[in-house]
Motif scaffolding. Structure first.
Motif, short mmCIF file in Angstrom:
data_model
loop_
_atom_site.label_atom_id
_atom_site.label_comp_id
_atom_site.label_asym_id
_atom_site.label_seq_id
_atom_site.Cartn_x
_atom_site.Cartn_y
_atom_site.Cartn_z
N SER A 138 7.43 0.69 5.76
CA SER A 138 8.54 1.10 4.90
C SER A 138 8.38 2.60 4.68
O SER A 138 7.96 3.07 3.63
CB SER A 138 8.46 0.32 3.58
OG SER A 138 9.47 0.71 2.68
N LEU A 139 8.69 3.35 5.75
CA LEU A 139 8.36 4.79 5.80
C LEU A 139 9.62 5.64 5.87
O LEU A 139 9.55 6.83 6.16
CB LEU A 139 7.49 5.08 7.04
CG LEU A 139 6.28 4.15 7.27
CD1 LEU A 139 5.58 4.49 8.59
CD2 LEU A 139 5.29 4.26 6.11
N GLY A 140 10.76 5.04 5.61
CA GLY A 140 12.01 5.79 5.66
C GLY A 140 12.51 5.95 7.08
O GLY A 140 12.02 5.31 8.01
N GLU A 141 13.51 6.82 7.20
CA GLU A 141 14.13 7.06 8.51
C GLU A 141 13.45 8.22 9.20
O GLU A 141 13.15 9.22 8.56
CB GLU A 141 15.59 7.46 8.31
CG GLU A 141 16.59 6.41 8.61
CD GLU A 141 17.99 6.93 8.26
OE1 GLU A 141 18.45 7.88 8.89
OE2 GLU A 141 18.59 6.36 7.33
N ILE B 74 0.87 -1.19 0.00
CA ILE B 74 0.00 0.00 0.00
C ILE B 74 0.90 1.24 0.00
O ILE B 74 1.63 1.49 0.97
CB ILE B 74 -0.93 0.03 1.24
CG1 ILE B 74 -1.67 -1.31 1.38
CG2 ILE B 74 -1.91 1.20 1.15
CD1 ILE B 74 -2.50 -1.42 2.67
N GLU B 75 0.85 1.99 -1.08
CA GLU B 75 1.70 3.18 -1.21
C GLU B 75 0.96 4.37 -0.60
O GLU B 75 0.25 5.12 -1.28
CB GLU B 75 2.05 3.39 -2.69
CG GLU B 75 2.97 2.27 -3.18
CD GLU B 75 2.96 2.07 -4.69
OE1 GLU B 75 3.92 1.46 -5.20
OE2 GLU B 75 2.01 2.50 -5.37
N VAL B 76 1.17 4.52 0.70
CA VAL B 76 0.33 5.38 1.53
C VAL B 76 0.48 6.87 1.18
O VAL B 76 -0.48 7.63 1.22
CB VAL B 76 0.71 5.16 3.02
CG1 VAL B 76 -0.05 6.08 3.93
CG2 VAL B 76 0.44 3.71 3.40
N SER B 77 1.70 7.29 0.84
CA SER B 77 1.92 8.70 0.50
C SER B 77 3.19 8.82 -0.33
O SER B 77 4.17 8.11 -0.10
CB SER B 77 2.08 9.53 1.78
OG SER B 77 2.54 10.82 1.44
N TYR C 3 0.28 13.18 -2.70
CA TYR C 3 -0.95 12.71 -2.05
C TYR C 3 -0.61 12.00 -0.75
O TYR C 3 0.52 11.53 -0.56
CB TYR C 3 -1.72 11.73 -2.96
CG TYR C 3 -1.02 10.38 -3.09
CD1 TYR C 3 -0.06 10.15 -4.07
CD2 TYR C 3 -1.30 9.33 -2.18
CE1 TYR C 3 0.59 8.92 -4.16
CE2 TYR C 3 -0.67 8.11 -2.28
CZ TYR C 3 0.29 7.91 -3.26
OH TYR C 3 0.94 6.70 -3.36
N ARG C 4 -1.59 11.93 0.12
CA ARG C 4 -1.54 10.99 1.24
C ARG C 4 -2.90 10.32 1.32
O ARG C 4 -3.92 11.00 1.31
CB ARG C 4 -1.25 11.72 2.55
CG ARG C 4 -1.00 10.74 3.70
CD ARG C 4 -0.84 11.43 5.05
NE ARG C 4 -2.12 11.71 5.66
CZ ARG C 4 -2.26 12.28 6.87
NH1 ARG C 4 -1.19 12.66 7.55
NH2 ARG C 4 -3.46 12.49 7.37
N MET C 5 -2.91 9.00 1.39
CA MET C 5 -4.17 8.28 1.46
C MET C 5 -4.88 8.59 2.77
O MET C 5 -4.24 8.81 3.79
CB MET C 5 -3.94 6.77 1.34
CG MET C 5 -3.56 6.30 -0.06
SD MET C 5 -3.07 4.55 -0.12
CE MET C 5 -4.61 3.72 0.22
N THR C 6 -6.20 8.56 2.75
CA THR C 6 -6.96 8.72 4.00
C THR C 6 -6.98 7.37 4.72
O THR C 6 -6.72 6.31 4.10
CB THR C 6 -8.42 9.12 3.72
OG1 THR C 6 -9.05 8.05 3.01
CG2 THR C 6 -8.49 10.39 2.89
N GLN D 123 4.02 1.65 2.61
CA GLN D 123 5.22 2.35 2.14
C GLN D 123 4.90 3.81 1.84
O GLN D 123 3.80 4.12 1.42
CB GLN D 123 5.76 1.67 0.87
CG GLN D 123 7.12 2.20 0.47
CD GLN D 123 7.75 1.38 -0.65
OE1 GLN D 123 7.54 1.65 -1.81
NE2 GLN D 123 8.52 0.37 -0.29
N SER D 124 5.90 4.67 2.06
CA SER D 124 5.69 6.10 1.78
C SER D 124 7.02 6.79 1.54
O SER D 124 8.08 6.22 1.78
CB SER D 124 5.01 6.78 2.96
OG SER D 124 5.94 6.95 4.01
#
Ligand code: 5AD
Length: 354
Positions: free
Chosen positions: A123-126, A42-45, A67-70, A92-93
């Motif tokens: 998977s949102l980075g650091e 899911i590519e959240v943002s 974008y950012r998903m709701t 992920q974002s």
């Protein structure tokens, strides 16, 4: 396997590679079995504050609609993944504490936990320097795994890839802290970024082993024309490459997958989307028969997928989710493998959760 042996396989071609392919497949079967685990991505943002020189959603690309998903949209994707029987969700974002505050992420994890027993991978980075409280909060809220690639084990190349980042050591420290917070940890590298040598790639495989990773993803570098590194790559096309430059091709990616399986027998290793992008008909299958045991099908709503273009033409793999799911499962069965049930934790983690 020592450095020299890894290097000699990386440089090999033709039948000299047969022992590598056979051994990787045998080690995969003995350690993680025939099941192929499916992880719904899911590519959240796509909002991002980083300047990674290879990535299409870097902050300095003005041509990206952000974008950012709701929460509702995320839960809709979760239900789709459930309907397909995927045992794991991957959120992920881009790297963006401002657009994805710690508390918001915690809330999303809790909301998913209310409707799902699927494993949750982040998977949102650091997070900004040393703010490891967020990692602990997310683990406590019910997230299970964290993916963050180190991209290269060469500190100088790392700096070239990540001009706004404090350095490779900090990335490695984040991985250690994530493990301490209780996550299964995953990492990986790109294959064939400009400046990557064979020696670097052999060191990458050795670093996978040293870090004792639960999950390892490797895929070819795909030049994005709206990034500095993509432009550098495209400008050099047709010229003689540096003698030691690793190519960003399928064969090199497959060799790395196989060597990774030998270095880390119990890890979960995906057949990556980037690899499937350069060989749409056989890419997945080739990786799955040379050490890989995971696929990450995309369950992001169609309207957002084309906006998550970390590399070009990624979104064109976005056939309707149903169609993609059906074809994927047929492909898995056709190579004599089974579809993984349950969360598909790493064998390494199950044996030694500390
Ligand atoms: N080509 C290939 N892989 C890429 N990634 C980001 N941009 C590219 C690109 N241009 C990979 C990075 C990142 C992961 C989410 O996607 O390795 O960690």
């Amino acid at each position: 396997m020592d450095h020299c042996k890894i290097l000699s396989f990386l440089r090999a071609t033709g039948p000299a590679l047969d022992p590598l392919w056979n051994e990787a497949d045998a080690v995969r079967r003995a350690n993680v079995g025939d099941a192929i685990h499916l992880r719904g991505l899911i590519e959240v943002s796509n909002i991002c504050t980083a300047q990674c020189t290879y990535c299409g959603i870097r902050v300095k690309n003005p041509n990206v609609h952000r974008y950012r998903m709701t929460l509702d949209e995320i839960l809709e994707s979760v239900r789709l993944a459930q309907r397909f029987g995927y045992g794991t969700l991957v959120l992920q974002s881009g790297e963006t504490p401002a657009a994805m505050p710690d508390e918001w992420v915690t809330e999303v994890i809790r909301a998913i936990r209310k409707i799902s027993t699927q494993a949750i991978t982040l998977s949102l980075g650091e997070r900004p320097a040393n703010d490891y409280q967020a990692y602990r909060d997310w683990a406590e809220a019910g997230a299970n795994r964290y993916l963050i690639r180190f991209e290269t084990s060469n500190p100088e190349l790392f700096r070239k890839l990540h001009p706004s980042h404090p350095g490779l050591e900090v990335r490695l420290q984040a991985l250690r802290k994530l493990r301490e917070a209780g996550f299964e940890i995953g990492s990986g590298v790109m294959i064939g970024v400009p400046g990557q040598t064979w020696d670097d790639l052999a060191n990458d495989v050795e670093m996978f082993r040293t870090l004792d990773l639960d999950m390892i993803g490797v895929g070819p570098f795909l030049p994005h024309p709206e990034t500095p590194l993509g432009q550098e790559f495209l400008a050099q096309q047709g010229q003689e490459p540096q003698p030691d430059q690793v190519p960003n091709d399928e064969l090199t990616t497959l060799k790395t997958v196989a060597l990774t399986r030998l270095a880390c027998p119990g890890s979960n290793i995906p057949a990556t989307t980037a690899l499937a992008c350069i060989d749409r008909s056989q890419g997945h299958r080739n990786a799955l028969t040379r050490g890989a045991n995971v696929i990450m099908p995309n369950v992001t709503p169609a309207k957002y997928r084309r906006l998550y273009e970390i590399y070009p033409s990624k979104a064109t793999t976005a056939e309707a989710a149903e169609q993609f799911d059906r074809a994927l499962k047929e492909k898995i069965l056709s190579i004599g493998r089974t579809i993984g049930q349950g969360p598909g934790n790493s064998a390494r983690f199950a044996e030694n959760p500390d």
